[in-house]
Design an enzyme around this catalytic site. Structure first.
Site, short mmCIF file in Angstrom:
data_model
loop_
_atom_site.label_atom_id
_atom_site.label_comp_id
_atom_site.label_asym_id
_atom_site.label_seq_id
_atom_site.Cartn_x
_atom_site.Cartn_y
_atom_site.Cartn_z
N SER A 157 0.28 -5.84 -2.75
CA SER A 157 1.39 -5.33 -3.55
C SER A 157 2.21 -6.51 -4.06
O SER A 157 1.96 -7.66 -3.70
CB SER A 157 2.28 -4.42 -2.71
N LYS A 158 3.20 -6.20 -4.88
CA LYS A 158 4.05 -7.24 -5.47
C LYS A 158 4.62 -8.20 -4.43
O LYS A 158 4.84 -9.37 -4.70
CB LYS A 158 5.22 -6.57 -6.21
#
Ligand code: GLU
Length: 470
Positions: A240-241
């Site tokens: 994820s980010k």
């Protein structure tokens, strides 16, 4: 043997992330290895979640990576008539049926099944076609899944998969709003487009048996399947980010070369011996889907940076320069006057992990030096430095414009250091600060060559005044 045809079929609900890019790469490599065809298909049937910016980002990412497609992009939204034509035929001959069950009934059914500890599934209530309903009433269309037997397929990555039809319920193929669903469209497309090998993310492995039943109901031949595992962050959590960049274009922005990202991605889950570096040609000739690992892989940015550096150093400088150009513009550096970008790449390759770093380090080749790094000044600019700069300026002024090349410059400075009885560093460092404003740069000879004669001499004179005013 039929010619191989593969596809990449993203849903445009967001940017292309590295997991999707790896799946696309494997599918592309499989086609290229077998001299087959690669199709790009945009699965935009989810009208609420699909967006034009996401479509643009996917296409831009594929182009930047160089994953060229031979057909497409096809858009599912342009094929609704085709899906509906087939659904209507299936309704007409009983392969599908209208379901009038209300959301309330379905919810009640689900609650009851859960209370009994059963897996929630549609109970086939509307299969009989009984009940007093008109097709004008709200309804969806369900596929009549076979009741008996099992569905089996051999996944090229995961091995044999088998599931009993009794585990599968009757899938909705057209929603109440009239839109066909993913599991149906994907089968129709793969059938119509003649896809021989479906290589996609493992999140679809559970859809495959349902889709196989639809192929069979349509009288189509069933393609081969390979489901590629997920990419996790280096901490084992879903990527994820939080782990840094995730979208392909962010890697471009961060200064990675597409060749390096592709090499990194291909290695993440596939290999050939201990080898790390694979050119695209090598990947194409060696890639084998059945050697792709079925376990999830952890993304390691450190290794990607290492890989990027290998590519910055080994690709032809002209090729690296073509990508560097984007970063020069991005950082607002006007490179129309100053060294040609391939020469800059030659000078800075060993000192750059990313093209973003390379561009950032290159400013003084194109712009006047107006500031000097205080730490470098403190360390190297001393009482005697004025004399060093004066004599260096005089020596360098004698190098003719046509001789202004690293070896001649090196030679001149070496002779000067000898004459003055000081080490090369004591000549080179003050000059470096004068010419670049910094304490680090490529060799002072190469740096001066690229900065050019006139600008080098101007900068030495300026530094002499600014740093040693007395
Ligand atoms: N559109 C699906 C997705 O983006 C992929 C479907 C497929 O490859 O079959 O997850």
């Amino acid at each position: 043997m039929t010619a191989v045809k593969t596809r990449f079929a993203p849903s445009p609900t967001g940017f292309l992330h590295v997991g999707g890019a790896r799946t696309a790469l494997y599918s592309w490599l499989y086609a290229r290895h077998h001299h087959g065809t690669f199709v790009l298909r945009i699965e935009d049937t989810d009208l609420e979640r699909s967006t034009q910016p996401a479509i643009d980002a996917i296409i831009e990412s594929m182009q930047w990576l160089g994953l060229t497609w031979d057909e497409g992009p096809y858009y599912q939204t342009k094929r609704f008539d085709r899906y509906n034509e087939l659904i209507d035929q299936m309704l007409a001959d009983g392969r599908a049926y209208r379901c009038y069950c209300t959301p309330e009934r379905l919810e009640k059914l689900r609650q009851e099944q859960m209370a009994r500890g059963e897996k929630p599934r549609y109970d086939g209530h509307c299969r009989c076609g009984c009940g007093d309903h008109s097709p004008d009433e709200p309804h969806c269309v369900r596929f009549r899944n076979p009741d008996e037997g099992t569905v089996h397929f051999h996944d090229h990555i995961r091995g044999d998969v088998e599931i009993a039809n009794s585990e599968l319920d009757d899938l909705v193929i057209r929603r109440t709003d009239g839109s066909p669903t993913y599991n149906f469209c994907v089968v129709v497309d793969d059938m119509d487009m003649g896809i021989t090998h479906v290589i996609r993310g493992e999140d679809h492995v559970n859809n495959t048996p349902r889709q196989i039943n639809i192929y069979k109901a349509l009288g189509a031949s069933v393609p081969e399947f390979a489901h590629v595992s997920m990419i996790l962050g280096d901490d084992g959590a879903k990527l994820s980010k939080r782990h840094g960049a995730v979208s392909v274009m962010q890697y471009r922005d961060d200064g990675f070369l597409p060749e390096a990202l592709l090499n990194y991605l291909v290695r993440l889950g596939w290999g050939s011996g201990d080898r790390e570096i694979f050119s695209l040609e090598d990947m194409i000739s060696l890639f084998d889907i059945s050697h792709v690992s079925k376990s999830a892989s952890a993304f390691d940015t450190g290794k990607l940076r290492w890989m990027n550096r290998q590519y910055i150093m080994s690709l032809p400088p002209e090729k690296v320069a073509a990508h560097l150009e984007w970063h020069m513009r991005d950082q607002g550096i006007d490179f129309s006057r100053g060294p040609a970008l391939p020469d800059l790449v030659r000078a800075l390759a060993e000192r750059s992990e990313t093209l973003k770093d390379m561009a950032a380090q290159s400013r003084y080749f194109y712009e006047d030096v107006t500031e000097y790094d205080p730490a470098a000044v403190k360390k190297w600019i001393k009482a005697g430095t004025g004399e060093v700069l004066d004599r260096a300026a005089a020596t360098l002024a004698q190098v003719a414009p046509e001789d202004w090349k690293a070896p001649a410059l090196h030679h001149a400075l070496e002779a000067l250091a000898g004459e003055m009885g000081i080490g090369m560093g004591k000549v080179g460092m003050p000059l470096r600060i004068a010419v670049t404003g910094r304490g680090v740069s490529p060799g002072i000879d190469v740096t001066m060559e690229l900065v050019g004669r006139e600008r080098t001499l101007e900068r030495i004179a300026r530094a002499r005044k600014e740093l040693l005013p007395l």
